[in-house]
Write a protein that holds these residues in place. Sequence first.
Motif, PDB file in Angstrom:
ATOM      1  N   GLY A   1     -19.012 -43.178  82.776  1.00  0.00           N
ATOM      2  CA  GLY A   1     -19.943 -42.761  83.816  1.00  0.00           C
ATOM      3  C   GLY A   1     -20.651 -43.959  84.426  1.00  0.00           C
ATOM      4  N   ILE A   2     -21.043 -43.787  85.686  1.00  0.00           N
ATOM      5  CA  ILE A   2     -21.806 -44.818  86.406  1.00  0.00           C
ATOM      6  C   ILE A   2     -23.107 -44.170  86.872  1.00  0.00           C
ATOM      7  CG2 ILE A   2     -21.862 -46.372  88.378  1.00  0.00           C
ATOM      8  CD1 ILE A   2     -18.822 -46.453  88.296  1.00  0.00           C
ATOM      9  N   ALA A   3     -24.242 -44.767  86.491  1.00  0.00           N
ATOM     10  CA  ALA A   3     -25.553 -44.213  86.837  1.00  0.00           C
ATOM     11  C   ALA A   3     -26.388 -45.251  87.570  1.00  0.00           C
ATOM     12  CB  ALA A   3     -26.284 -43.731  85.579  1.00  0.00           C
ATOM     13  N   VAL A   4     -27.237 -44.766  88.471  1.00  0.00           N
ATOM     14  CA  VAL A   4     -28.194 -45.630  89.175  1.00  0.00           C
ATOM     15  C   VAL A   4     -29.519 -44.888  89.236  1.00  0.00           C
ATOM     16  CG1 VAL A   4     -28.778 -46.836  91.293  1.00  0.00           C
ATOM     17  CG2 VAL A   4     -26.390 -46.684  90.595  1.00  0.00           C
ATOM     18  N   ASN A   5     -30.581 -45.514  88.724  1.00  0.00           N
ATOM     19  CA  ASN A   5     -31.923 -44.950  88.790  1.00  0.00           C
ATOM     20  C   ASN A   5     -32.836 -45.869  89.588  1.00  0.00           C
ATOM     21  OD1 ASN A   5     -31.178 -42.855  86.746  1.00  0.00           O
ATOM     22  ND2 ASN A   5     -33.392 -42.595  86.692  1.00  0.00           N
TER      23      ASN A   5
ATOM     24  N   VAL B   1     -23.557 -48.808  83.545  1.00  0.00           N
ATOM     25  CA  VAL B   1     -22.220 -48.305  83.217  1.00  0.00           C
ATOM     26  C   VAL B   1     -22.263 -47.767  81.783  1.00  0.00           C
ATOM     27  CG1 VAL B   1     -19.794 -48.890  82.929  1.00  0.00           C
ATOM     28  CG2 VAL B   1     -21.106 -49.936  84.776  1.00  0.00           C
ATOM     29  N   ARG B   2     -21.726 -46.543  81.581  1.00  0.00           N
ATOM     30  CA  ARG B   2     -21.823 -45.903  80.269  1.00  0.00           C
ATOM     31  C   ARG B   2     -20.446 -45.533  79.731  1.00  0.00           C
ATOM     32  NH1 ARG B   2     -26.764 -41.527  80.854  1.00  0.00           N
ATOM     33  NH2 ARG B   2     -28.488 -43.042  80.888  1.00  0.00           N
ATOM     34  N   TYR B   3     -20.344 -45.583  78.388  1.00  0.00           N
ATOM     35  CA  TYR B   3     -19.142 -45.109  77.703  1.00  0.00           C
ATOM     36  C   TYR B   3     -19.565 -44.019  76.724  1.00  0.00           C
ATOM     37  CZ  TYR B   3     -15.064 -44.938  74.700  1.00  0.00           C
ATOM     38  OH  TYR B   3     -13.993 -44.512  73.984  1.00  0.00           O
ATOM     39  N   TYR B   4     -19.065 -42.771  76.957  1.00  0.00           N
ATOM     40  CA  TYR B   4     -19.439 -41.631  76.144  1.00  0.00           C
ATOM     41  C   TYR B   4     -18.467 -41.475  74.981  1.00  0.00           C
ATOM     42  CZ  TYR B   4     -22.754 -40.230  79.711  1.00  0.00           C
ATOM     43  OH  TYR B   4     -23.811 -40.202  80.583  1.00  0.00           O
TER      44      TYR B   4
ATOM     45  N   TRP C   1     -22.965 -38.672  72.814  1.00  0.00           N
ATOM     46  CA  TRP C   1     -23.504 -40.007  72.527  1.00  0.00           C
ATOM     47  C   TRP C   1     -22.878 -41.016  73.478  1.00  0.00           C
ATOM     48  CZ3 TRP C   1     -27.466 -40.595  69.204  1.00  0.00           C
ATOM     49  CH2 TRP C   1     -27.698 -39.571  68.288  1.00  0.00           C
ATOM     50  N   TYR C   2     -23.621 -42.070  73.802  1.00  0.00           N
ATOM     51  CA  TYR C   2     -23.059 -43.080  74.698  1.00  0.00           C
ATOM     52  C   TYR C   2     -23.680 -44.445  74.438  1.00  0.00           C
ATOM     53  CZ  TYR C   2     -27.385 -42.410  77.368  1.00  0.00           C
ATOM     54  OH  TYR C   2     -28.694 -42.318  77.762  1.00  0.00           O
TER      55      TYR C   2
ATOM     56  N   GLN D   1     -27.167 -37.137  75.169  1.00  0.00           N
ATOM     57  CA  GLN D   1     -27.419 -36.089  76.141  1.00  0.00           C
ATOM     58  C   GLN D   1     -27.382 -34.728  75.441  1.00  0.00           C
ATOM     59  OE1 GLN D   1     -25.268 -35.961  79.788  1.00  0.00           O
ATOM     60  NE2 GLN D   1     -26.148 -37.866  80.567  1.00  0.00           N
ATOM     61  N   LEU D   2     -28.513 -34.017  75.492  1.00  0.00           N
ATOM     62  CA  LEU D   2     -28.632 -32.688  74.911  1.00  0.00           C
ATOM     63  C   LEU D   2     -28.445 -31.653  76.018  1.00  0.00           C
ATOM     64  CD1 LEU D   2     -29.400 -30.784  72.553  1.00  0.00           C
ATOM     65  CD2 LEU D   2     -31.799 -31.076  73.270  1.00  0.00           C
ATOM     66  N   ARG D   3     -27.336 -30.897  75.956  1.00  0.00           N
ATOM     67  CA  ARG D   3     -27.059 -29.902  76.983  1.00  0.00           C
ATOM     68  C   ARG D   3     -27.961 -28.685  76.801  1.00  0.00           C
ATOM     69  NH1 ARG D   3     -22.849 -30.238  80.173  1.00  0.00           N
ATOM     70  NH2 ARG D   3     -22.630 -27.965  80.335  1.00  0.00           N
ATOM     71  N   LEU D   4     -28.647 -28.275  77.890  1.00  0.00           N
ATOM     72  CA  LEU D   4     -29.487 -27.088  77.880  1.00  0.00           C
ATOM     73  C   LEU D   4     -28.713 -25.857  78.361  1.00  0.00           C
ATOM     74  CD1 LEU D   4     -32.726 -28.685  79.349  1.00  0.00           C
ATOM     75  CD2 LEU D   4     -32.066 -28.459  76.958  1.00  0.00           C
ATOM     76  N   ASN D   5     -27.875 -26.053  79.375  1.00  0.00           N
ATOM     77  CA  ASN D   5     -26.964 -25.021  79.864  1.00  0.00           C
ATOM     78  C   ASN D   5     -25.857 -25.728  80.639  1.00  0.00           C
ATOM     79  OD1 ASN D   5     -28.006 -25.514  82.500  1.00  0.00           O
ATOM     80  ND2 ASN D   5     -29.681 -24.075  82.093  1.00  0.00           N
ATOM     81  N   LYS D   6     -25.073 -24.977  81.416  1.00  0.00           N
ATOM     82  CA  LYS D   6     -23.950 -25.598  82.119  1.00  0.00           C
ATOM     83  C   LYS D   6     -24.401 -26.606  83.169  1.00  0.00           C
ATOM     84  CE  LYS D   6     -20.497 -21.955  81.537  1.00  0.00           C
ATOM     85  NZ  LYS D   6     -19.566 -21.032  82.231  1.00  0.00           N
ATOM     86  N   ALA D   7     -25.630 -26.451  83.683  1.00  0.00           N
ATOM     87  CA  ALA D   7     -26.090 -27.311  84.785  1.00  0.00           C
ATOM     88  C   ALA D   7     -27.123 -28.342  84.358  1.00  0.00           C
ATOM     89  CB  ALA D   7     -26.665 -26.462  85.921  1.00  0.00           C
TER      90      ALA D   7
END
Length: 363
Positions: free
Chosen positions: A234-238, A262-265, A272-273, A306-312
């Motif tokens: 994944g590629i993230a920008v904040n 840049v992330r590796y999951y 985890w990443y 990343q803790l998933r709360l629901n599909k979104a």
Amino acid sequence: MKELKKWITTALLTLLLLPAMAQETADSTYTFRFVTDEDMFYVPWSGNGEELNRLLSCIKQHKVAILDGEIPVEVNGYCTSQSSAAENLAMAKTRSNRVKTEMILRGGLTEACFTTKNHADQGNFVTVRIVIPAGPSEAELEAQRRAAEQAEAERRAAEKRAEEARLAAEEQRKAEEARRAANETETVSPVLEEARDEEPQDCAMGLALRTNLLRWATLTPDLGVEWRICPSWGIAVNGSWTSWTWSDKDRRYALWEVAPEVRYYMGEKKAWYLGAMFKAGQFNYKLSTTGKQGDLLGGGITAGYQLRLNKALALDFNLGLGYLNADFEKYEVIDGVRVRRGNETKDWWGPVNAGVTLVWKIF
């Protein structure tokens, strides 16, 4: 990989040595004129401004060596306008101190950097002489450049071989997975299919909006995006921005930052990443009598879950460790006007980023 690391190290060391070896051998004597019978240092007068800019540029280039005592700074003050030798020497001393003050405040030097001599003859001026050692020859510089270019070419070749090997291994893995899938004979029940649909399968491929709740807690609006190009990468920008003033604008808190990553999951659910982050921005803090305004630059290694709360929706807990450099100037506000109080540079090794980030998957 060992060969790749070797060439990367060689290239970096060579490139770092080139600027240090290429020292200029320009004129290192600077002359500042003074009005007869006055000890004030008028910067715009008689070419003093241009001469001061040349001097500050030389100090900036060789500041580390000057502060370490490797390059001496000789200051000579001259005066002949007074009625006695003692008065001439006193006036020459004051003029020398005026010029040294400029080098201390604007150039970042200290009194220990100077060798000062004052004279009751020759005229009304102050000279500054910086003894800069001669640099290497053109032939030596050319040899260093060629070595750097060769090391860079070999590094790229090693990277290409490593990438080809990685792609071959990836293709082999995919072929093995396809073979195993073709050999499966068991039928998956509708219940299992429905449960599988609720799993994060290829869980995060797509685009998501992000906002760091810890930033909002400090009254700093924060927003970002993440593109999961595949389940593992994944590629993230904040980005963050804020600007607050209070106490009749005598207090200030302003900041903007941009942090690509840049992330590796990893793991079965790709929750985890590990990642690599770069950070750049500017700040302006005045929480007391003295304010600080400048630039920051750095980066480091990040890790999180990343803790998933629901599909979104999901919560992203992350921490970054690395290096930050802050280059800033100090100032005070006097009668509504900012008065500069010198420059400072600070380096930081340790935590450089933390977040509890709300992630909203768009598609």
